[in-house]
Enzyme design. Structure first.
Site, PDB file in Angstrom:
ATOM      1  N   GLY A 115     -20.478 -28.695   6.178  1.00  0.00           N
ATOM      2  CA  GLY A 115     -19.226 -27.337   6.380  1.00  0.00           C
ATOM      3  C   GLY A 115     -19.910 -26.312   6.038  1.00  0.00           C
ATOM      4  O   GLY A 115     -19.214 -25.283   7.335  1.00  0.00           O
ATOM      5  N   CYS A 116     -20.647 -25.515   5.482  1.00  0.00           N
ATOM      6  CA  CYS A 116     -21.443 -25.134   5.682  1.00  0.00           C
ATOM      7  C   CYS A 116     -21.290 -24.416   6.340  1.00  0.00           C
ATOM      8  O   CYS A 116     -22.410 -23.057   6.821  1.00  0.00           O
ATOM      9  CB  CYS A 116     -22.225 -24.556   4.063  1.00  0.00           C
TER      10      CYS A 116
END
Length: 170
Positions: A57-58
């Protein structure tokens, strides 16, 4: 070292209130640097908090910002200063920037003082275990050092769209 300005109840600062004061070590495209809120005064900037470098996600969030950075402009045409903040050490941030060819600065909030000041250091739950960590959140700070807009629980793939909408309101 982080200097904090926290609201009385420990929650995120409200829109229109002064942004917490900070000075953090980090890594930008040119290498290691120290960034302070005082040095940023006079220019709007985006402070986005993410849980951990090099996670799916990051990475999605950071790469989307990288790919759209040229489009993120404040009224008047100036490019938006983007700063990512995580509890990762400078070494992990350097690897993340290099691997993903990021074109903005990542800051190390290893003592999570700035995350606490923004109210994004929260209790989380994963697979039945509770722990403290960063709630993915984003804050647009105006040229006077006030919170212009913020979004809690940001979805990585929709982050840039929110930033563009928030910039249009400056």
């Amino acid at each position: 070292m982080t200097r904090k300005t926290v609201t009385d109840d420990g929650t995120a600062p409200a829109v229109g209130s002064p942004a917490p004061v900070f000075s953090l070590e980090g890594v930008g495209p040119q290498g290691e640097e120290t960034v302070s809120s005082e040095a940023l005064r006079g220019r709007p900037y985006l402070l986005y908090f993410y849980p951990r470098a090099s996670t799916p996600g990051c990475t999605t969030q950071a790469c989307d910002l990288r790919d759209h950075l040229a489009e993120l402009r404040v009224p008047g045409g100036e490019g938006l200063k983007v700063l990512g903040v995580s509890p990762d050490g400078v070494g992990a941030l350097e690897k993340f920037i290099t691997k993903q060819a990021l074109t903005f600065t990542l800051l190390s909030d290893s003592d999570h003082g700035l995350a606490e000041a923004y109210g994004v250091w929260v209790k989380k739950k994963l697979y039945g275990k509770e722990f403290m960590g960063i709630e993915r959140s984003s804050f647009l700070i105006d040229a006077e050092g006030r919170v212009a807009a913020f979004r809690r629980r940001v979805r990585p793939a929709q982050h840039v769209e929110w930033v563009q909408e928030a910039l249009a309101q400056l």
